[in-house]
Design a protein around this motif. Structure first.
Motif, PDB file in Angstrom:
ATOM      1  N   ALA B  88       0.839  -1.186   0.000  1.00 46.97           N
ATOM      2  CA  ALA B  88       0.000   0.000   0.000  1.00 46.97           C
ATOM      3  C   ALA B  88       0.875   1.237   0.000  1.00 46.97           C
ATOM      4  CB  ALA B  88      -0.911  -0.013   1.220  1.00 46.97           C
ATOM      5  N   LYS B  89       0.330   2.329  -0.531  1.00 46.69           N
ATOM      6  CA  LYS B  89       1.078   3.580  -0.547  1.00 46.69           C
ATOM      7  C   LYS B  89       1.171   4.138   0.867  1.00 46.69           C
ATOM      8  CE  LYS B  89      -0.281   5.265  -5.048  1.00 46.69           C
ATOM      9  NZ  LYS B  89      -1.561   5.819  -5.489  1.00 46.69           N
ATOM     10  N   PRO B  90       2.351   4.652   1.299  1.00 49.69           N
ATOM     11  CA  PRO B  90       2.430   5.287   2.622  1.00 49.69           C
ATOM     12  C   PRO B  90       1.598   6.556   2.635  1.00 49.69           C
ATOM     13  CG  PRO B  90       4.506   5.499   1.445  1.00 49.69           C
ATOM     14  CD  PRO B  90       3.638   4.621   0.610  1.00 49.69           C
ATOM     15  N   GLU B  91       0.961   6.809   3.797  1.00 47.67           N
ATOM     16  CA  GLU B  91       0.094   7.987   3.898  1.00 47.67           C
ATOM     17  C   GLU B  91       0.839   9.160   4.504  1.00 47.67           C
ATOM     18  OE1 GLU B  91      -2.293   5.686   6.116  1.00 47.67           O
ATOM     19  OE2 GLU B  91      -3.447   4.912   4.436  1.00 47.67           O
ATOM     20  N   THR B  92       0.328  10.351   4.236  1.00 52.35           N
ATOM     21  CA  THR B  92       0.905  11.536   4.869  1.00 52.35           C
ATOM     22  C   THR B  92       0.444  11.596   6.319  1.00 52.35           C
ATOM     23  OG1 THR B  92      -0.964  12.809   4.106  1.00 52.35           O
ATOM     24  CG2 THR B  92       0.987  12.831   2.719  1.00 52.35           C
ATOM     25  N   ARG B  93       1.163  12.416   7.126  1.00 53.21           N
ATOM     26  CA  ARG B  93       0.886  12.482   8.555  1.00 53.21           C
ATOM     27  C   ARG B  93      -0.550  12.934   8.823  1.00 53.21           C
ATOM     28  NH1 ARG B  93       4.025  12.009  12.978  1.00 53.21           N
ATOM     29  NH2 ARG B  93       5.786  11.541  11.646  1.00 53.21           N
ATOM     30  N   ALA B  94      -1.017  13.924   8.042  1.00 53.27           N
ATOM     31  CA  ALA B  94      -2.362  14.447   8.263  1.00 53.27           C
ATOM     32  C   ALA B  94      -3.410  13.368   8.006  1.00 53.27           C
ATOM     33  CB  ALA B  94      -2.603  15.643   7.354  1.00 53.27           C
ATOM     34  N   MET B  95      -3.133  12.517   7.009  1.00 52.96           N
ATOM     35  CA  MET B  95      -4.100  11.474   6.683  1.00 52.96           C
ATOM     36  C   MET B  95      -4.179  10.430   7.789  1.00 52.96           C
ATOM     37  SD  MET B  95      -5.681  11.725   3.784  1.00 52.96           S
ATOM     38  CE  MET B  95      -5.948  10.121   3.045  1.00 52.96           C
ATOM     39  N   ARG B  96      -3.122  10.336   8.631  1.00 48.22           N
ATOM     40  CA  ARG B  96      -3.134   9.339   9.693  1.00 48.22           C
ATOM     41  C   ARG B  96      -3.940   9.802  10.889  1.00 48.22           C
ATOM     42  NH1 ARG B  96       3.114   7.801  10.284  1.00 48.22           N
ATOM     43  NH2 ARG B  96       3.513   7.224   8.128  1.00 48.22           N
TER      44      ARG B  96
END
Lengths: 153, 197
Positions: B88-96
């Motif tokens: 899976a693509k790594p998510e940005t911090r805000a998306m976490r």
């Protein structure tokens, strides 16, 4: 699937092969013993499909499709639903309500043969429908790629 | 009395152990990026929840969870995974942050709701009165099947089960309509291979 490239799965294949008939037999036990213990047509159908999926995983999807053709799988799904519904129609013809198993065999009041065989027949319908549907879904997904690559294991 | 209290403690410990394992597996799934490992872990998650259902005396549910959750859906997800990328693509911090806020809010609401729940196995709870007791009393005379779950599923609620069978059949039909029949797509794959060579 035979070839030097897949030869190092020989242990997996030898160990998994005798499990397949045992899994299928266990599915039948789960179905016919559903009146007495946990389980029934739904679980039995899923377990039968697990046996076929295991076969497909170790021998490849093409031999599995040769053993259990996709056209058979999807016919089985339709047939299961028809079996279930026709038990209901049968009880309608015998003069009862839809899916009222008491009237199936024209028993005296207090007899339980209708209930017993009625439940067994509709569970058989569920087994066929679930097994056929799950196998069709598996074939639809797995049929799009030839085999699992070695580095993905 | 001592034996009874000991049994209670053992059951509590088993529940805590199983739920703790579920939590660990859940966190591991959330943190992982490799789809293969996630599929395998979700199978393990189903197997542990099936064990927990056995501890709660819901053996029919446990059986279904083990067969469907740990067995067939793991195999189906493996098949689906092969059609897509492996990680899976790594998510940005805000998306976490947004998902964890949703999880904490939902969890807090659920914990708040459990305060009003009746105790486990309470004979006066709504689930154990009304139709539940009715089925338990009438099944031996009317159906004469020892497993009351089967009697309710196939006889008393036979019409519902017919609908469920129809739902399973429709699901298979929808997947077939979207992805095509297995053998035709397999033939297409073989043809692509031949064209390449």
């Amino acid at each position: 699937m035979a070839g030097p490239r897949t030869d190092h799965h020989v242990v997996l294949r030898i160990v998994a092969k005798p499990l397949i008939p045992i899994i299928a037999l266990f599915a039948l036990y789960v179905h016919f013993h559903g009146d007495y213990s946990p389980g029934g047509g739904f679980q039995a159908g899923v377990i039968i499909v697990v046996a076929i999926v295991l076969y497909a995983l170790i021998f490849g999807i093409t031999p599995a499709m040769r053993a259990v053709p996709p056209v058979f799988a999807r016919s089985l799904a339709g047939l299961g639903f028809i079996i279930y519904a026709s038990v209901g129609v049968w009880s309608l013809i015998m003069g009862g309500n839809f899916l009222d198993y008491d009237v199936l065999f024209n028993e005296e009041p207090g007899g339980h043969m209708g209930q017993h065989y009625g439940i067994l027949m509709v569970e058989l319908g569920v087994l066929f429908a679930v097994a056929g549907s799950m196998l069709s879904i598996f074939y639809a997904f797995a049929g799009r790629v030839t085999e699992i690559k070695d580095e993905d294991w | 009395m001592i034996g009874y209290a000991g049994a209670d403690l053992a059951i509590a410990l088993i529940n805590v152990l199983l739920l703790g394992l579920l939590f660990v597996v859940g966190v591991a799934i959330a943190r992982m990026r490799s789809l293969f490992a996630i599929v395998m872990l979700s199978g393990i998650y189903s197997l542990i929840s099936a064990t927990w259902f056995v501890a709660l005396d819901a053996v029919d549910v446990a059986f279904t969870e083990a067969a469907v959750g740990a067995g067939i859906s793991t195999a189906l997800l493996l098949g689906a995974m092969l059609l897509t990328a492996r990680t899976a693509k790594p998510e940005t911090r805000a998306m976490r942050i947004v998902p964890i806020l949703v999880v904490i809010a939902t969890g807090a609401m659920l914990v708040y709701a459990t305060i009003d729940l009746p105790a486990f196995g309470d004979p006066d709870s709504p689930a154990n009165t009304y139709v539940g007791t009715d089925y338990l009393e009438r099944t031996p005379e009317e159906i004469a099947v020892p497993n009351i779950v089967t009697a309710v599923l196939a006889s008393y609620r036979g019409f519902d089960t017919l609908g469920e069978t129809g739902v399973v059949f429709t699901a298979a039909l929808a997947v077939i309509l979207l992805l095509g029949f297995g053998e035709r797509s397999l033939a297409a794959t073989f043809n692509r291979k031949k064209d390449k060579n």
